[in-house]
Design an enzyme around this catalytic site. Sequence first.
Site, PDB file in Angstrom:
ATOM      1  N   HIS A  33      52.160   1.382 -45.027  1.00 19.02           N
ATOM      2  CA  HIS A  33      52.980   2.547 -44.705  1.00 19.02           C
ATOM      3  C   HIS A  33      54.359   2.386 -45.326  1.00 19.02           C
ATOM      4  O   HIS A  33      54.995   1.342 -45.183  1.00 19.02           O
ATOM      5  CB  HIS A  33      53.080   2.696 -43.187  1.00 19.02           C
ATOM      6  CG  HIS A  33      54.143   3.644 -42.747  1.00 19.02           C
ATOM      7  ND1 HIS A  33      54.261   4.922 -43.254  1.00 19.02           N
ATOM      8  CD2 HIS A  33      55.166   3.488 -41.861  1.00 19.02           C
ATOM      9  CE1 HIS A  33      55.297   5.521 -42.688  1.00 19.02           C
ATOM     10  NE2 HIS A  33      55.863   4.673 -41.853  1.00 19.02           N
ATOM     11  N   ASN A  52      59.742   8.731 -47.090  1.00 14.58           N
ATOM     12  CA  ASN A  52      58.779   8.305 -46.077  1.00 14.58           C
ATOM     13  C   ASN A  52      57.934   9.512 -45.678  1.00 14.58           C
ATOM     14  O   ASN A  52      58.410  10.409 -44.998  1.00 14.58           O
ATOM     15  CB  ASN A  52      59.528   7.739 -44.863  1.00 14.58           C
ATOM     16  CG  ASN A  52      58.598   7.307 -43.744  1.00 14.58           C
ATOM     17  OD1 ASN A  52      57.393   7.545 -43.784  1.00 14.58           O
ATOM     18  ND2 ASN A  52      59.150   6.670 -42.730  1.00 14.58           N
ATOM     19  N   CYS A  97      52.994   7.712 -37.686  1.00 14.58           N
ATOM     20  CA  CYS A  97      52.886   6.984 -38.953  1.00 14.58           C
ATOM     21  C   CYS A  97      51.611   6.158 -39.095  1.00 14.58           C
ATOM     22  O   CYS A  97      51.199   5.847 -40.205  1.00 14.58           O
ATOM     23  CB  CYS A  97      54.111   6.098 -39.141  1.00 14.58           C
ATOM     24  SG  CYS A  97      55.660   7.035 -39.274  1.00 14.58           S
TER      25      CYS A  97
END
Length: 358
Positions: free
Chosen positions: A266, A296, A122
């Site tokens: 993020h 996500n 991520c």
Amino acid sequence: MQASFGHVRLSHVLTIVPQNLINIDNELNTRYKGDAKKLSQIKKNVGLQYRYEADQETTASDLGEYGAKILFDEFQIDKNSLDAIIVCTQTPDFFMPPTACYLHGKLNLNEKTLAFDINQSCAGYVYGLYIIYSMIENGSCKKILFICGDTWSKFYNPVNKPNLGGDGVSISLIEYSQKEYKSYFDLGSNGKGLKYLFMPFGAFRNTNLKTMEEPEILNKNIKEKQVYMNGLEIFNFATRKEPMAFLQLLKYANCDQNELDYCFFHQANKAIVDMIINRLQIDHDKAPLSINKYGNLGAASIPATLCDTINSHEFPLQKTLKIVLGSFGAGLSWANALISLDTNFICKKVQIYQKEKK
């Protein structure tokens, strides 16, 4: 790790998502097994409403190839001018060769164009920018294509596990600039936190879950190519570490928070981003969310949010924007960057992948 650069600019950003749009309301009786309360909690706390999911044949490299061709064709980018193609993905086509090498051939790039992958999750977009900015600043490269993202849906059991992740890939072009644009990076890792977010099976470590000191994992029935996450530990990590790293970056850059035009975090989930924003006392209008539209997207969530917010392809920027990119995730790793987007910056709204008919 802190670093600054002076003659590098992010010039183009695109994001590609697959065709299959899923409204999680339609999954109440399948994925959520009729549990309306659970579905409601996910919508409220995670912020999830829609996500895009690739079919079994479509990979991250397919989305990246599609976006790269848009970049080359629509913006007259000479692919022979690329010094490197770098790919950051957790869902490669093959264990070897690197996905960058695979795309190098698919895109018919010059043999002098470097090709390699970054194995980062991520935090991968900002880690990738740091590597690319370093390569350009030291004079070895002038133009680099960066493809970043995943098809996360392939990690999850479609019946037994709610899928909070979406599929998507970003395509970015980073170039040398004669004009100075000061950019600042602050990155870090804590490998002792690996056990809180990882994929236990599928590679070459014969994992004995009983040695991981994670009692919860033994009850999860994790299979090959499925992700284990201790949600509470990751929540605490992200909401503790990201505000600290954000402030460290601003201090290093000698930048007042009020000077920032946007902060792109993020998109792990809405609750995490909201807590980070509140702890830093950032105006919510300056920290847009996109998880409700895409889920996500892992490393691609920051560029997707950027594309969702700044469509400079249709509405050119009237001034240079000063933005922070804030990322955190598996590793455990985190990375923040303060960069400028000039008035020539091109960012297209998120595009839908159009699969070629065979």
